[in-house]
Design a protein around this motif. Structure first.
Motif, short mmCIF file in Angstrom:
data_model
loop_
_atom_site.label_atom_id
_atom_site.label_comp_id
_atom_site.label_asym_id
_atom_site.label_seq_id
_atom_site.Cartn_x
_atom_site.Cartn_y
_atom_site.Cartn_z
N GLU A 15 0.83 -1.21 0.00
CA GLU A 15 0.00 0.00 0.00
C GLU A 15 0.87 1.26 0.00
O GLU A 15 0.50 2.27 -0.62
N PRO A 24 2.69 0.86 -4.33
CA PRO A 24 2.19 -0.26 -5.14
C PRO A 24 2.96 -0.40 -6.46
O PRO A 24 2.57 0.18 -7.49
N THR A 68 -4.66 1.72 -1.84
CA THR A 68 -3.51 2.39 -2.45
C THR A 68 -3.77 3.83 -2.84
O THR A 68 -2.84 4.57 -3.13
N LEU A 123 -4.51 -1.00 -9.22
CA LEU A 123 -4.02 -2.26 -8.68
C LEU A 123 -3.61 -3.21 -9.80
O LEU A 123 -2.63 -3.95 -9.70
N SER A 126 -0.26 -2.28 -11.14
CA SER A 126 0.83 -2.56 -10.19
C SER A 126 1.04 -4.06 -9.97
O SER A 126 1.94 -4.45 -9.22
N ALA A 183 -1.25 -6.32 -8.62
CA ALA A 183 -1.85 -6.85 -7.40
C ALA A 183 -2.54 -8.19 -7.63
O ALA A 183 -2.76 -8.94 -6.67
#
Length: 270
Positions: free
Chosen positions: A134, A137, A171, A184, A187, A189
């Motif tokens: 977080e 990210p 984030t 996300l 990045s 995730a």
């Protein structure tokens, strides 16, 4: 901790894990019944540590789980430092974590041949990792969490909850869920969840479980048939009642802060 005979260590799970650790590395994959045979990570670690240090397998489980318990307490201190401002409350929560019934910390003293301590350490490490992600990210941190999830699901498939929690990482505050999900995705995730699922699939493809003479449902029903219903309900209330009450009090006091950090919903629900 006191010595526990393998046949008494956590019932069917303890017997299966102990037999798997003894069989490694002579037999790969080691023979065991489902679902324990797919939780090969801890027996492999214990077999390597115990045989390199010339310990018996039972002592290997005991000492490895003690190490996992120390890691869990350290990680929980890191998590509580960020969300609980009062040092006294943090100390009280750590004390409750150490002594509450069925806590991996306490249970390991009686049933060391179990995955509980390792699973707790993996989940808490995942929560610390989500906080780390977080803060920044980026793909590298997502890949590091993917590695943790892959190792964790080889110990117990429940560690997939870490990958699911990462999908709700906070984030960017003040933006829509659509924009947050796009960020996300960029990045990476989603990588830990995909990696964890692929690890579970690979384990099921590699390992062929030994046949069971009785299903887990039959074993559970047979055990319950010899217990008083009142005793079972009262026992579960004593085990779960105090932690649930503590969670309720903390939720009323810190619920707003926790909701602002969705990753901590995993910790509250664990």
């Amino acid at each position: 901790t006191q010595p526990v005979a393998p046949g008494e260590a956590a019932g069917g799970e303890g017997q299966a894990l102990h037999a798997m650790a003894r069989a490694i590395p002579r037999e790969l994959p080691p023979p065991a019944a489902t679902p324990y045979v797919f939780r090969i990570g801890l027996p492999m670690l214990v077999a390597g540590v115990a045989k390199s240090a010339n310990w018996v397998v039972g002592a290997g489980f005991d000492r490895v789980n003690l190490a996992f318990n120390l890691v869990s307490v350290s990680l929980l201190l890191i998590l509580l430092r960020d969300v609980v401002p009062s040092a006294a409350i943090r100390v009280g929560l750590i004390a409750a974590f150490l002594v509450k019934p069925h806590s991996p910390i306490r249970l390991s003293a009686f049933h060391p041949v179990s995955t509980d301590a390792a699973v707790m350490a993996c989940v808490l490490a995942g929560l610390v990792g989500i906080r780390w992600f977080e803060a920044q990210p980026v793909m590298f941190r997502a890949l590091a969490l993917a590695g943790l999830v892959c190792v964790g699901v080889a110990i117990h498939e429940v560690v997939l909850v870490v990958a699911i929690g990462l999908l709700f990482a906070d984030t960017a505050s003040g933006v829509s869920w659509t924009e947050r999900w796009r960020g996300l995705s960029r990045s990476g995730a989603w990588i830990p969840l995909c990696a964890g699922v692929l690890t579970v699939v690979a384990l099921h493809a590699w390992i062929v479980p030994a046949p069971r003479s009785r299903t887990m449902w039959q074993v559970a029903m047979d055990a319950l048939s010899h217990q008083s219903a009142i005793r079972v309900v009262l026992s579960w209330f004593l085990v779960a009642g105090v932690p649930m009450l503590l969670i309720g009090v903390l939720w009323r006091r810190y619920g707003t802060a926790i909701r602002l950090r969705p990753a901590f919903a995993v910790l509250v629900s664990d």
